[in-house]
Each structure stands twice: as structure tokens, then as C-alpha cells.
Scaffold this motif. Sequence first.
Motif, PDB file in Angstrom:
ATOM      1  N   GLY A   1       0.783  -1.230   0.000  1.00  0.00           N
ATOM      2  CA  GLY A   1       0.000   0.000   0.000  1.00  0.00           C
ATOM      3  C   GLY A   1       0.807   1.268   0.000  1.00  0.00           C
ATOM      4  O   GLY A   1       0.369   2.293  -0.495  1.00  0.00           O
ATOM      5  N   GLU A   2       1.995   1.224   0.571  1.00  0.00           N
ATOM      6  CA  GLU A   2       2.840   2.414   0.667  1.00  0.00           C
ATOM      7  C   GLU A   2       4.239   1.955   1.062  1.00  0.00           C
ATOM      8  O   GLU A   2       4.416   0.813   1.506  1.00  0.00           O
ATOM      9  CB  GLU A   2       2.276   3.386   1.700  1.00  0.00           C
ATOM     10  CG  GLU A   2       1.899   2.659   2.945  1.00  0.00           C
ATOM     11  CD  GLU A   2       1.515   3.537   4.108  1.00  0.00           C
ATOM     12  OE1 GLU A   2       2.049   4.652   4.238  1.00  0.00           O
ATOM     13  OE2 GLU A   2       0.714   3.077   4.908  1.00  0.00           O
ATOM     14  N   PRO A   3       5.196   2.849   0.907  1.00  0.00           N
ATOM     15  CA  PRO A   3       6.546   2.472   1.329  1.00  0.00           C
ATOM     16  C   PRO A   3       6.555   2.194   2.840  1.00  0.00           C
ATOM     17  O   PRO A   3       5.862   2.861   3.594  1.00  0.00           O
ATOM     18  CB  PRO A   3       7.377   3.718   1.019  1.00  0.00           C
ATOM     19  CG  PRO A   3       6.577   4.496   0.019  1.00  0.00           C
ATOM     20  CD  PRO A   3       5.141   4.195   0.320  1.00  0.00           C
TER      21      PRO A   3
ATOM     22  N   ASP B   1       7.493  -7.369   1.086  1.00  0.00           N
ATOM     23  CA  ASP B   1       7.032  -5.996   0.851  1.00  0.00           C
ATOM     24  C   ASP B   1       6.636  -5.948  -0.622  1.00  0.00           C
ATOM     25  O   ASP B   1       7.485  -5.991  -1.503  1.00  0.00           O
ATOM     26  CB  ASP B   1       8.184  -5.037   1.175  1.00  0.00           C
ATOM     27  CG  ASP B   1       7.877  -3.581   0.831  1.00  0.00           C
ATOM     28  OD1 ASP B   1       6.840  -3.307   0.203  1.00  0.00           O
ATOM     29  OD2 ASP B   1       8.703  -2.718   1.185  1.00  0.00           O
ATOM     30  N   THR B   2       5.328  -5.909  -0.871  1.00  0.00           N
ATOM     31  CA  THR B   2       4.822  -6.115  -2.227  1.00  0.00           C
ATOM     32  C   THR B   2       4.410  -4.805  -2.872  1.00  0.00           C
ATOM     33  O   THR B   2       3.500  -4.129  -2.394  1.00  0.00           O
ATOM     34  CB  THR B   2       3.596  -7.051  -2.198  1.00  0.00           C
ATOM     35  OG1 THR B   2       2.562  -6.433  -1.425  1.00  0.00           O
ATOM     36  CG2 THR B   2       3.948  -8.393  -1.572  1.00  0.00           C
ATOM     37  N   TRP B   3       5.072  -4.435  -3.949  1.00  0.00           N
ATOM     38  CA  TRP B   3       4.678  -3.213  -4.665  1.00  0.00           C
ATOM     39  C   TRP B   3       3.775  -3.559  -5.840  1.00  0.00           C
ATOM     40  O   TRP B   3       4.119  -4.419  -6.662  1.00  0.00           O
ATOM     41  CB  TRP B   3       5.899  -2.441  -5.191  1.00  0.00           C
ATOM     42  CG  TRP B   3       5.436  -1.227  -5.955  1.00  0.00           C
ATOM     43  CD1 TRP B   3       5.213   0.016  -5.446  1.00  0.00           C
ATOM     44  CD2 TRP B   3       5.064  -1.170  -7.346  1.00  0.00           C
ATOM     45  NE1 TRP B   3       4.715   0.842  -6.434  1.00  0.00           N
ATOM     46  CE2 TRP B   3       4.612   0.149  -7.601  1.00  0.00           C
ATOM     47  CE3 TRP B   3       5.044  -2.105  -8.381  1.00  0.00           C
ATOM     48  CZ2 TRP B   3       4.172   0.561  -8.862  1.00  0.00           C
ATOM     49  CZ3 TRP B   3       4.589  -1.703  -9.647  1.00  0.00           C
ATOM     50  CH2 TRP B   3       4.170  -0.375  -9.874  1.00  0.00           C
ATOM     51  N   TRP B   4       2.659  -2.882  -5.924  1.00  0.00           N
ATOM     52  CA  TRP B   4       1.755  -3.013  -7.071  1.00  0.00           C
ATOM     53  C   TRP B   4       0.675  -1.971  -6.964  1.00  0.00           C
ATOM     54  O   TRP B   4       0.710  -1.121  -6.078  1.00  0.00           O
ATOM     55  CB  TRP B   4       1.194  -4.431  -7.178  1.00  0.00           C
ATOM     56  CG  TRP B   4       0.404  -4.924  -5.995  1.00  0.00           C
ATOM     57  CD1 TRP B   4       0.856  -5.125  -4.722  1.00  0.00           C
ATOM     58  CD2 TRP B   4      -0.986  -5.276  -5.982  1.00  0.00           C
ATOM     59  NE1 TRP B   4      -0.155  -5.592  -3.928  1.00  0.00           N
ATOM     60  CE2 TRP B   4      -1.290  -5.691  -4.675  1.00  0.00           C
ATOM     61  CE3 TRP B   4      -1.991  -5.297  -6.943  1.00  0.00           C
ATOM     62  CZ2 TRP B   4      -2.578  -6.116  -4.310  1.00  0.00           C
ATOM     63  CZ3 TRP B   4      -3.255  -5.724  -6.576  1.00  0.00           C
ATOM     64  CH2 TRP B   4      -3.540  -6.131  -5.264  1.00  0.00           C
ATOM     65  N   GLN B   5      -0.297  -1.979  -7.880  1.00  0.00           N
ATOM     66  CA  GLN B   5      -1.321  -0.935  -7.959  1.00  0.00           C
ATOM     67  C   GLN B   5      -2.657  -1.510  -8.430  1.00  0.00           C
ATOM     68  O   GLN B   5      -2.696  -2.611  -8.997  1.00  0.00           O
ATOM     69  CB  GLN B   5      -0.926   0.110  -9.017  1.00  0.00           C
ATOM     70  CG  GLN B   5       0.473   0.634  -8.903  1.00  0.00           C
ATOM     71  CD  GLN B   5       0.810   1.591 -10.025  1.00  0.00           C
ATOM     72  OE1 GLN B   5       0.802   1.208 -11.195  1.00  0.00           O
ATOM     73  NE2 GLN B   5       1.083   2.837  -9.685  1.00  0.00           N
ATOM     74  N   THR B   6      -3.703  -0.718  -8.252  1.00  0.00           N
ATOM     75  CA  THR B   6      -5.011  -1.102  -8.794  1.00  0.00           C
ATOM     76  C   THR B   6      -4.860  -1.461 -10.273  1.00  0.00           C
ATOM     77  O   THR B   6      -5.429  -2.446 -10.754  1.00  0.00           O
ATOM     78  CB  THR B   6      -6.003   0.081  -8.659  1.00  0.00           C
ATOM     79  OG1 THR B   6      -6.042   0.479  -7.291  1.00  0.00           O
ATOM     80  CG2 THR B   6      -7.393  -0.306  -9.130  1.00  0.00           C
TER      81      THR B   6
ATOM     82  N   ASP C   1       4.768   6.480  -9.819  1.00  0.00           N
ATOM     83  CA  ASP C   1       5.625   6.421  -8.637  1.00  0.00           C
ATOM     84  C   ASP C   1       7.056   6.817  -8.987  1.00  0.00           C
ATOM     85  O   ASP C   1       7.535   6.533 -10.076  1.00  0.00           O
ATOM     86  CB  ASP C   1       5.670   4.997  -8.062  1.00  0.00           C
ATOM     87  CG  ASP C   1       4.476   4.689  -7.182  1.00  0.00           C
ATOM     88  OD1 ASP C   1       3.698   5.609  -6.885  1.00  0.00           O
ATOM     89  OD2 ASP C   1       4.318   3.529  -6.782  1.00  0.00           O
TER      90      ASP C   1
ATOM     91  N   ARG D   1       4.349   8.729  -4.744  1.00  0.00           N
ATOM     92  CA  ARG D   1       3.744   9.241  -5.966  1.00  0.00           C
ATOM     93  C   ARG D   1       4.469  10.486  -6.477  1.00  0.00           C
ATOM     94  O   ARG D   1       4.910  11.314  -5.698  1.00  0.00           O
ATOM     95  CB  ARG D   1       2.273   9.601  -5.712  1.00  0.00           C
ATOM     96  CG  ARG D   1       1.414   8.471  -5.189  1.00  0.00           C
ATOM     97  CD  ARG D   1       1.157   7.371  -6.132  1.00  0.00           C
ATOM     98  NE  ARG D   1       0.588   7.815  -7.397  1.00  0.00           N
ATOM     99  CZ  ARG D   1       0.062   6.969  -8.292  1.00  0.00           C
ATOM    100  NH1 ARG D   1       0.020   5.667  -8.055  1.00  0.00           N
ATOM    101  NH2 ARG D   1      -0.404   7.416  -9.424  1.00  0.00           N
TER     102      ARG D   1
ATOM    103  N   ASN E   1      -1.186   9.490  -0.821  1.00  0.00           N
ATOM    104  CA  ASN E   1      -1.366   8.160  -0.257  1.00  0.00           C
ATOM    105  C   ASN E   1      -1.587   8.299   1.251  1.00  0.00           C
ATOM    106  O   ASN E   1      -0.644   8.408   2.025  1.00  0.00           O
ATOM    107  CB  ASN E   1      -0.131   7.320  -0.572  1.00  0.00           C
ATOM    108  CG  ASN E   1      -0.358   5.852  -0.285  1.00  0.00           C
ATOM    109  OD1 ASN E   1      -1.102   5.503   0.637  1.00  0.00           O
ATOM    110  ND2 ASN E   1       0.271   4.992  -1.054  1.00  0.00           N
TER     111      ASN E   1
ATOM    112  N   ARG F   1      -5.361   5.723  -1.912  1.00  0.00           N
ATOM    113  CA  ARG F   1      -5.071   6.756  -2.903  1.00  0.00           C
ATOM    114  C   ARG F   1      -6.173   7.786  -2.945  1.00  0.00           C
ATOM    115  O   ARG F   1      -7.329   7.443  -3.132  1.00  0.00           O
ATOM    116  CB  ARG F   1      -4.968   6.098  -4.275  1.00  0.00           C
ATOM    117  CG  ARG F   1      -3.631   5.546  -4.545  1.00  0.00           C
ATOM    118  CD  ARG F   1      -3.688   4.629  -5.712  1.00  0.00           C
ATOM    119  NE  ARG F   1      -3.917   5.350  -6.958  1.00  0.00           N
ATOM    120  CZ  ARG F   1      -3.753   4.775  -8.143  1.00  0.00           C
ATOM    121  NH1 ARG F   1      -3.374   3.529  -8.227  1.00  0.00           N
ATOM    122  NH2 ARG F   1      -3.966   5.454  -9.230  1.00  0.00           N
TER     123      ARG F   1
END
Length: 647
Positions: free
Chosen positions: A387-389, A411-416, A500, A515, A521, A526
Motif C-alpha cells: 500500500g505504501e513504502p 514488501d509487495t509493490w503493485w497498484q489497482t 511512482d 507518488r 497516499n 489513494r
Amino acid sequence: MSPEAKVLEALLREPRLFPPPEHFSQKANTQETELFKIKDPEAFWGQCASLIHWFKPWERILEWDYPQARWFTGGTLNVSYNCLDRHLGSFRRNKAALIWEGEPGDSCVLTYRDLYREVNKFASVLRSLGIKRGDRVTIYLPMIPELPIAMLACARIGAIHNVVFAGFSAHALQERINDIGSRLLITADGGFRRGQVIPLKDNADLALQNAPTVERVIVTKRTGHHINMQLGRDLWWHEIMHTASLYIEPEPMEAEDPLFILHTSGTTGKPKGVVHTTGGYLVGVTMTAKYVFDLKEEDVYWCTADIGWITGHSYVVYGPLSNGATVLIYEGAPDYPQPNRFWEIIEKYGVNIFYTAPTAIRSFMRWGPSYPARHDLSSLRLLGTVGEPINPEAWMWYYIHIGRRRCPIVDTWWQTETGMILISPLPGETPLKPGSATRPLPGIEADVVDEKGNPVPPGKGGYLVIKKPWPAMMRTIYGDHRRYVEQYWSRIPGCYFTGDGARKDADGYFWILGRVDDVINVSGHRIGTMEVESALVDHQAVAEAAVISRSHPIKGQAIVAFVTLKEGFTPSPELAQELKEHVVKIIGAIARPEQILFTPELPKTRSGKIMRRLLRDIAEGRALGDTSTLADPSSLERLRQAYAEEA
Ligand code: 6R9
């Protein structure tokens, strides 16, 4: 050096490295497959496609006509079949699919067979109301089993669902319904949050005052408080389920048929309806759920995200259920009735995998380690964040006090828009650095580049981009394909633009900086600055508003609004409060400004553009940047004084 740059410098020198624990690596799912040896991305995804069931096999892995991707064309499948029917032929039939706990303490378990039955019945209800393949259905429900049931029932008959987070206001609900022209709304009388009732049906009634496409409303009873049922329009869930059929043939969908639309905030005032498809999406979330969360048959898996967000779609519902996992769903707040609620739940159900947001972890830190310390958390074997860093302090706290130095953290980075996790460690494989999402997953090509798309050297900041298509990527913005092409595929030549900023270090690890567009965020949610600005100017007292963010110890970022008033209105704490409530009414509580600052004028360039950069400097208490393009520099000094007095 700015405070952010200093934090970043510290991050990049983060010396701690956590190699995967031996006991984990030996049994990791990644060890048992040849999948990750495939180096060609397309071939890799082709292989991943066999993780799901196809009625008719696909003919081509990818058709890529920049920027339009079509995955697994020629294939047909059904998502509800993959999440339910295909598990019934084995012992999974009687395995828990959903373990649900309500906020007041009530609970239930649905086996795969139970869930299958409820989904079939509800699909039959949808059919009997005339809902067909391709119709849009809006779902506005709290975190109760009816929510995944409704989603899977839509998927079964090929209707496109649009889940609207239950914390959104009537106005936000209406806007989303009208954006996609839904025929049906599924809601509840209400939901529980910190012991209070959220009046979902009342909100729905308000929203429907101006949402002409909705023909029917199905209402499930959760809180039992009094609501109005409109004759001829509103139906009780429990009543119509009585006469429902027990089996509905799953509709064979084309791989590229839409599965759902989910709105997210962007740089304009209007939320974007992100469209996800059937085949590519399911392949993406099935693979990542299996290997990033290392799902095992006997695991109890808990992702705390609300299903109303993409994390809930992909990693509460579709990814885990497609893998036949046991998914825990908790309805309420982490601190209700006490700040130990999550740890109590982990102990009660023996949760093995726990996935939550950094903002939640920072709240746990503030409440103190004595709450988790009271509970047996020895069932946990893997932790995740999204969701965020995540700041390294929060990472370490999570590692020590929740994972008890035993559990890897993904720690998973991704987006809608990406639909699935793109940058993340593989537990058991990837050495971890606190604060870094580590490296792109196999099959994903990500980079950090400058404006022209040239890679920047290690340690330097730039834009995070994705260079090759991936199966779960969004296909369009509903009703606005041009905006899709412009916003995501035109900013950086040849690449998907994430919005990002990031840096890579010398080991090729990615450090996400947040962002770079007008999106804030807040607690992992968002929120578009323009959305809050238009909510503010919607109030009769407001002439102009400029919304920016400032850093916040728990929320990550907080919303600050600079407001000028119309003639005849005077600034007061009461008016500030009223404006905050107005934003809540228009958008929802997640968008409530932390602070409203009245100012006689906003700093503008000579061409009339609001200089948000300078407002951010003021809000963060920084030395002001370049003011040479300002039309009236003295306005800024007045503003700074006003801010200093307020603070
Ligand atoms: C899944 C989700 C997407 C934005 C994204 C980024 C931020 C998400 C992150 C992260 C750093 C992580 N973000 N995961 N930043 N590290 N592990 O959150 O989707 O609501 O669309 O938000 O969240 O800024 O661009 P969504």
C-alpha cells in the motif's frame, strides 16, 4: 538537502540484509517448480497459465499492439469455476474456504462446498433478475461473506462487478454507479465499524435519487437496524435466496472479457474505472498468491485489506480462492474493542500468513508491543506489507514483535492498475532489505528512468516504469480509452508509467519513493488532490482550494487544504470543521483533510497556476524553494505566517 532526501540517503545506506531462513527456503513453493527457470517472459506466462483451468485452451500467449495487450486469446474459462468447482473433486470440498469473524465477535466458516452452494444460488438470483453477461453490477457491502459471494456469483454468469468500498459516501457511490451504468445494486442495511453502524442502505437510497440505470437493489441484513425498503425496487437477500436454484452453469468467458471494474483516484477530479479481464488477471493473481505468499494446503491466510480495494479483490478473494486456500476475513477495526484484536484473531484461528499495510503497523507501534506480546503468534510463518513504502523502523518492529525474527516479510509493490504484485521478494529466495520491495518478480521487467525513458544510474531517483506487458495489467479505463493511453502509456516513451518515483541501488533493489503525480497516499489509500479540491469548492463558502500532502507519522501522508473564502464569509474553526465534514460527505471519511488553512490568496504563477510546490514547502516547514515565477511574492510571506500561527 531536503528532509525527504535525507531520509532517502539513510534508506539507501540501510546496511541490514536478511537472508532467507533455511527452514523456510527448504519448503518454499518456489523450490518445487521449474517455473522460475524460464527466462523468456512470454514463455514464463504461458507456463503460469496452466495454474488455472481452461474450458478451451488459449491459442496465443500474448498479442501486443502497443499499448494494447491481449493475453491468452482463443481461450475460454470461468473465474468462479476456478475458485470453486475445481476444488470440489478433492478433499478441499470440505475444507474451509472462508473463516469469517464479525466485529461484534460473531463468526462463521464456509467450506468450499458451502461457498459453492451460496454462489450458485446467488448467481441464480442474479439471472432471475435478468442480469446477463456483460451487465454491470455495483456491490456496496461491508466485510461480510455476502461480499465475496456476490463477486463470485457475478463472475459465474459473466456480469461485471464494481465493488464500491463501504467507507465511501452516497455521493461517491452515485458517481461510480453512473460512470458505468449499473443495472443492479447489492448492499446491506449497514455495517459495523468500531461499534458504530455505517448506514449503507441509507447511503444507497441517497445515491439512487440520481442513478437512473439501477433497476433493483438487493439488501442483505447485517446490523438489523430499521431501514426503508422501496416496494418494487428493493429485495431482501435472505428472501430471494429461498427460491434460488442450486446450480448455475458457469458461463464460458473469453480470456479478454472484463471480470470487474474498480475505481481509483488519479490526477483529475473524476475517479478512473480500471477494467480488469478474466484470463490474464486470474493467471496473474493465482501465480503471485501461490509463490509470493507461499500458500500451502493447510495454511490459514489473512490479508487485512478491505475487499473494496484492489488488494482485497486480488489477495482476499481471487488469488487465494483460485489456489484453494483457507482465507480469513475480519469485518472490523484493528483496535476494537481493544488494540489486541488482530493478535487475538491470529491466536484464535492459528493464522500462518499475515498481510497488512505499513500504516497499520505504525499504529501497532504506537499502541506498543505489549498487545502482541500477550498472544501466541507462533503459527505465523510469513508476513507481508502493501500500500505504501514501509519505513525501516516499522519493518524492524513488524519483524521482531509480530514475526518474532522467524518470519520473512514480503514488501509487495503493485497498484489497482497492475492487478497483481509486480515487485516483491520471493520468500525463501530473496534476501530482504528493510524498506525495499526488492526486485521485480519473474516475468516482470521494471526499471527506473528519466523523462525520456533512459535508465538512471543506481542511487539516482527517477520514474518507476514497467517495460513489458504482464497478464493482469488493466486493459482500459471504462468509457475513456484515450485517458488510458495518455496517462499510462504516453508519459514515458515505450513504457507503462506507474506514477511512482523510485531508486535502484547497486544490487538492483528497488526503493519506492511514493507518488510523483497529484495523488496522495493516506494510510495506504489513494486520494486525488483534485477530488478533494472539487469537494471543497462545492461548499458555498469556498472560492478556491489547493490541496497538498504533508508527511504524517502514522498515515504516511496527510491532507492539507489551503482555502480562500468567498466575499461575506469569515474564517473560523467552526467553518474549518464544516469544510472537513463536507469533504467526508462528498467523498468519504478517508478523504477528511487533516488541516484546513484559510488564506486571503493562493500563491500563483503569472499564468495563474497554483504553485503547490511552495504550499508543500510551507506545510512541511521547509525553506521555500524558487519563488521567482510567483506573481505576488508577498502573498507567500503572509501565508507562511498564517501557517506558523496555526501550527
Ligand atoms: C496495491 C495498492 C497503489 C500505490 C502505488 C504506490 C503505493 C503500493 C507499495 C507502494 C511502496 C509498496 N504502493 N504498494 N509503495 N511500497 N509495497 O496499494 O494499490 O491502492 O492502487 O495504490 O500505492 O504509490 O502507486 P493502490
